[in-house]
Design an enzyme around this catalytic site. Structure first.
Site, PDB file in Angstrom:
ATOM      1  N   SER A   1      32.471  48.804  52.027  1.00 30.81           N
ATOM      2  CA  SER A   1      31.977  48.055  50.877  1.00 30.81           C
ATOM      3  C   SER A   1      30.806  47.166  51.275  1.00 30.81           C
ATOM      4  O   SER A   1      30.747  46.650  52.407  1.00 30.81           O
ATOM      5  CB  SER A   1      33.102  47.190  50.298  1.00 30.81           C
ATOM      6  OG  SER A   1      32.612  46.300  49.312  1.00 30.81           O
TER       7      SER A   1
ATOM      8  N   TYR B   1      38.741  39.807  51.906  1.00 37.19           N
ATOM      9  CA  TYR B   1      38.444  41.227  51.699  1.00 37.19           C
ATOM     10  C   TYR B   1      37.150  41.613  52.403  1.00 37.19           C
ATOM     11  O   TYR B   1      37.080  42.628  53.107  1.00 37.19           O
ATOM     12  CB  TYR B   1      38.338  41.500  50.199  1.00 37.19           C
ATOM     13  CG  TYR B   1      37.827  42.879  49.841  1.00 37.19           C
ATOM     14  CD1 TYR B   1      38.659  43.986  49.910  1.00 37.19           C
ATOM     15  CD2 TYR B   1      36.510  43.059  49.418  1.00 37.19           C
ATOM     16  CE1 TYR B   1      38.193  45.251  49.572  1.00 37.19           C
ATOM     17  CE2 TYR B   1      36.040  44.313  49.081  1.00 37.19           C
ATOM     18  CZ  TYR B   1      36.882  45.409  49.158  1.00 37.19           C
ATOM     19  OH  TYR B   1      36.414  46.657  48.822  1.00 37.19           O
TER      20      TYR B   1
END
Length: 245
Positions: free
Chosen positions: A138, A151
């Site tokens: 990501s 995250y």
């Protein structure tokens, strides 16, 4: 004929990628946590592509089970030529920032589980001196944002791990590709910021598969995230830590 394991196969992107691989004649093993759902996905892919797709379960956090799992996949497929790592979770970021257990759960689901499984797969592929690994990460891993740093730290560490793995396997004939994914229109991202920059899962899969066919090493999906994150990395820390995005 490629024999491909897709981890996290019930995600929309993984389903779309499975169809791309199947269309090119790959033999597939689709794996996820939910046995019923992954079986339905395998049946759907098999029907659409006219192939037989195997299905099975794995637990990213059950590290002790990973070696046996990889061996079983290779046995059932008749070999193993590629692994696609699609699993991960945003988790509860607010809770993870104050509760160590939730923080570790997010890290395990996005980083340590992937590290364990890729290490085992890499050992197999290195010995046969061929194959590929695709790790879907990501753009959240580019910098530590106050809103999602737990995250983001997992995805940032994942990118570094895959980069090093790519270097280690460079002389072994194994292709290792990092995908830095932007916001995808899925249940996991529903209602979150950045809606104007979202991409449909099928389109993301098309871009990822095209990059794999070109043997790309690092790909931003969509491409404009490379420009966006390049600009973000240039923001001085003194200003970046005060920004709300």
């Amino acid at each position: 004929m490629n024999r491909v394991l897709i981890l996290g196969a019930t995600s929309p992107i993984a389903r779309a990628l499975a169809l791309r691989f199947a269309a090119d004649g790959a033999r597939l093993f689709l794996a996820a946590r939910n046995a019923d759902e992954v079986r339905r996905v395998a049946e759907d892919v098999g029907t659409r592509a006219g192939v037989t797709a195997l299905a099975g379960t794995f637990d990213a956090s059950d590290f002790a089970s990973h070696d046996e799992f990889i061996r079983r996949v290779a046995l059932e497929l008749g070999g193993l030529d590629g692994v696609v790592v699609c699993f991960g979770t945003l988790g509860d970021e607010d809770s993870a920032q104050t509760d160590p257990a939730d923080a570790l759960a997010t890290i395990n689901q996005n980083l340590t589980g992937a590290v364990s499984l890729m290490t085992l797969a890499a050992r197999h592929l290195e010995q046969q001196r061929s194959g590929f690994i695709i790790a879907i990460g990501s753009v959240a891993g580019e910098r530590g944002r106050k809103k999602n740093y737990v995250y983001g730290s997992a995805k940032g560490a994942l990118a570094l791990f895959v980069q090093g793995l790519r270097g280690r396997l460079a002389d072994s004939g194994v292709h290792v590709m990092t995908v830095k994914l932007g916001t995808v229109d899925t249940r996991m991202t529903w209602g979150r910021e950045g809606a104007l920059l979202t991409i449909a899962p099928a389109k993301a899969a098309d871009l990822i598969y095209a990059a794999y066919r070109k043997r790309a090493e690092v790909v931003y999906v969509p491409w404009f995230w490379r420009v966006i994150m390049g600009a973000v990395r240039l923001i001085p820390e003194s200003r970046f830590k005060r920004m709300s995005f």
